[in-house]
Design an enzyme around this catalytic site. Sequence first.
Site, PDB file in Angstrom:
ATOM      1  N   CYS A 111     -10.270  21.625   3.661  1.00 33.57           N
ATOM      2  CA  CYS A 111      -9.677  22.958   3.784  1.00 33.57           C
ATOM      3  C   CYS A 111      -9.586  23.283   5.268  1.00 33.57           C
ATOM      4  CB  CYS A 111     -10.544  24.000   3.090  1.00 33.57           C
ATOM      5  SG  CYS A 111     -10.960  23.572   1.401  1.00 33.57           S
ATOM      6  N   ARG A 118      -3.743  20.509   5.899  1.00 28.52           N
ATOM      7  CA  ARG A 118      -4.987  20.030   5.287  1.00 28.52           C
ATOM      8  C   ARG A 118      -5.147  20.485   3.844  1.00 28.52           C
ATOM      9  NH1 ARG A 118      -9.243  18.512   9.072  1.00 28.52           N
ATOM     10  NH2 ARG A 118      -8.183  18.239  11.024  1.00 28.52           N
ATOM     11  N   TRP A 144      -7.963  23.493  -0.127  1.00 27.10           N
ATOM     12  CA  TRP A 144      -7.679  22.235  -0.827  1.00 27.10           C
ATOM     13  C   TRP A 144      -8.716  22.191  -1.943  1.00 27.10           C
ATOM     14  CZ3 TRP A 144      -4.162  18.273  -0.009  1.00 27.10           C
ATOM     15  CH2 TRP A 144      -4.426  17.062  -0.628  1.00 27.10           C
ATOM     16  N   ASN A 177     -15.832  25.423   4.002  1.00 25.34           N
ATOM     17  CA  ASN A 177     -15.321  24.053   3.773  1.00 25.34           C
ATOM     18  C   ASN A 177     -16.494  23.204   3.340  1.00 25.34           C
ATOM     19  OD1 ASN A 177     -12.828  24.649   4.690  1.00 25.34           O
ATOM     20  ND2 ASN A 177     -12.998  23.540   6.623  1.00 25.34           N
ATOM     21  N   GLY A 178     -16.235  22.245   2.442  1.00 21.12           N
ATOM     22  CA  GLY A 178     -17.300  21.343   2.022  1.00 21.12           C
ATOM     23  C   GLY A 178     -17.643  21.567   0.563  1.00 21.12           C
ATOM     24  N   GLU A 235      -2.117  -5.516  -1.076  1.00 18.03           N
ATOM     25  CA  GLU A 235      -2.124  -4.300  -0.263  1.00 18.03           C
ATOM     26  C   GLU A 235      -1.985  -4.637   1.222  1.00 18.03           C
ATOM     27  OE1 GLU A 235      -1.641  -1.332  -0.688  1.00 18.03           O
ATOM     28  OE2 GLU A 235      -2.539  -0.269   0.992  1.00 18.03           O
ATOM     29  N   LYS A 270       1.046  -3.306   3.536  1.00 19.74           N
ATOM     30  CA  LYS A 270       0.830  -2.573   4.802  1.00 19.74           C
ATOM     31  C   LYS A 270       1.652  -3.204   5.911  1.00 19.74           C
ATOM     32  CE  LYS A 270      -0.427   0.405   3.830  1.00 19.74           C
ATOM     33  NZ  LYS A 270      -0.666   0.652   2.472  1.00 19.74           N
ATOM     34  N   GLU A 275       5.529  -2.724   5.455  1.00 17.43           N
ATOM     35  CA  GLU A 275       5.964  -1.326   5.615  1.00 17.43           C
ATOM     36  C   GLU A 275       6.145  -0.934   7.078  1.00 17.43           C
ATOM     37  OE1 GLU A 275       4.213   1.954   2.741  1.00 17.43           O
ATOM     38  OE2 GLU A 275       2.648   0.567   3.348  1.00 17.43           O
ATOM     39  N   HIS A 325       1.354 -23.773  -6.892  1.00 15.05           N
ATOM     40  CA  HIS A 325       2.376 -23.793  -7.948  1.00 15.05           C
ATOM     41  C   HIS A 325       3.764 -23.448  -7.408  1.00 15.05           C
ATOM     42  CE1 HIS A 325      -0.627 -24.549 -10.976  1.00 15.05           C
ATOM     43  NE2 HIS A 325      -1.365 -23.558 -10.470  1.00 15.05           N
ATOM     44  N   LYS A 356       7.035   9.698   2.362  1.00 17.25           N
ATOM     45  CA  LYS A 356       5.638   9.821   1.939  1.00 17.25           C
ATOM     46  C   LYS A 356       5.541  10.049   0.434  1.00 17.25           C
ATOM     47  CE  LYS A 356       1.284   9.871   2.591  1.00 17.25           C
ATOM     48  NZ  LYS A 356       0.672   8.546   2.770  1.00 17.25           N
TER      49      LYS A 356
END
Length: 604
Positions: free
Chosen positions: A2, A27, A75, A99-100, A480, A484, A487, A503, A599
Amino acid sequence: MCGIVGYIGVKPVKKILIDGLRELEYRGYDSAGIAVLQEGSFSLFKAVGKLIHLEEKAHDYESSGFAIGIGHTRWATHGKPTELNAHPHMGANSYVVHNGIIENYQELKAMLIHEGANFVSQTDTEVIVHLFEHYLKNTPTPFDAFKQTLAKLEGAYAILLITGSASDTIFFAKNGSPMIIGKNSDNETFFGSSDAALIGKCTEVIYLEDGQYGYASGEVIHLYNGESHDVTLRFTPLSGNKLSAQKEGFRFFMEKEIYEQSHVLADTLMGRLRDEQIHFEELESGLFEGINEIKLCACGTSYHAALTASYLFQRHAAIRTSVEIASEFRYREPYLTSDTLFIVISQSGETADTLESLKMAKRHGLKTMVICNVDNSSMVRLADASILTRAGIEKGVASTKAFATQVCVLWMLSLYLGEIRKTLEATEIRRQIGLLRTLPSTVTVDSNMHEQLRRLSKRYLHGHGFFFIGRDVFFPLALEGALKLKEISYLHAEGYPSGEMKHGPIALADPELFTIALLPQHKLYDKTKSNVEELSARDSTICSISPLDFDKADDHIRTKQLDDYMLEFFEMMVVLQLLSMEIAIRLGNDVDMPRNLAKSVTVE
Ligand code: AGP
């Protein structure tokens, strides 16, 4: 996750708070709110969704003369994104932003309700303000009540609190979540959870350390540490560049997000680990009743997290598990049975193919779950159950910390299921919980390692392609790693199970074919090593990533000796992220906004 702001001074407080929140809005934007205290009376404004809604609500309000105020952009972690759950939270005569996560909020809430407190939200935060007022009844000063409140809180927090009992004062505390105090030559005092909120307003700041707390009254700031010792105020100059402040000194958001993984994984784990049990507060106990199969469905990086989970679910929970690429699943008329739990995984919660797959599963009457990073997203609203990954907003288009938190949640979920289905011994669950606790330190970036990768990257800028290879969960990690690299570097790369190379793909082997080999010590090391030797014998250029020496490699990246293959997975993940980024930087690419990508992919 947050954002927090605060202000003490004579300028129009609403504008200062809202301008600060605007810098923090990226955020979290589930809701926003401000509370202002002027001449003994409070003004409160809250609104669901983006900051613009708060601005509309507070449109007619203006302060003039001295005032104090606090603000928050949320958030959501506990409780839906509603106005009642928006900060600031109120007591009888006080307001708090936070926050937290307060881990022991349920027991504190029960105690306070017993004492007569009236709770209106589902948040953990609201206990702070009621606890403060509870102590205020029997303590000589508001600061004593604030200290007693802090002594009872367990978990992570950055807190600002204002009360009618001290109308020129903001009480503050930091433990695990960031908090900054700023000053300027007009003797105004500012608070922010990031310096981005303070740039242009303050000339100098203090970055609070964990365990520090205190109060600012008018122009005077009193700062203490955990033992109630006075702390000397040491201000540092504040830079004037907003974008670089948001990047916090890193060259790209992607780099910042790779470095942040340690912190966000700590957030992902927070409140979810018991000694012998995984605890998902958000899941109803009956969710897995009658479930004999799990189907995971996602796109891109989230699909790689799903593939990783398929190994863990079968291994830990002995349950039939399949994985679907959402864009394929939608149109292949799948055979679905009602004893299947359909789990979608998505950072954004808005990816069109995944969202449509979720709708399809619901139409077929399946129980559904989403593992997601955005609380009020379409998928979270639609699924029967959701687990939030708590990665915070990811700005780099190439997903890094979102993937780390997805795999972390899925690993925890596999143990949670293993316990329910009685397929894992308590000792094994305890052992793996011990491993999970070390994740934040496992992914902390080692500066020597980063420097080695930066230097190595210059040898991998050409060639006719990369193969990333691994076995078991290191196969999805290889996928992955390849994603990366392609991209952000625009180089051709493929992920492959290392046993499959013979193979067909091994026909490509020559010195201009780069093999990035994942060789974990604790999972099929000898088998993978043989596959890499086959490639080395055909003169492919080998870059091995392993804690063990490998004499057939042209380049070797030595990882740490860790206790388990899952920890090796997370360390190698960081290596692959940094290597791709350094190659892309050398090629002069825009790492954060690579060509042709977006995104959030909300089209088919
Ligand atoms: C990964 O780096 C990409 N940004 C992309 O593959 C992404 O993971 C995919 O589009 C799925 O997005 P989601 O997790 O928001 O559903």
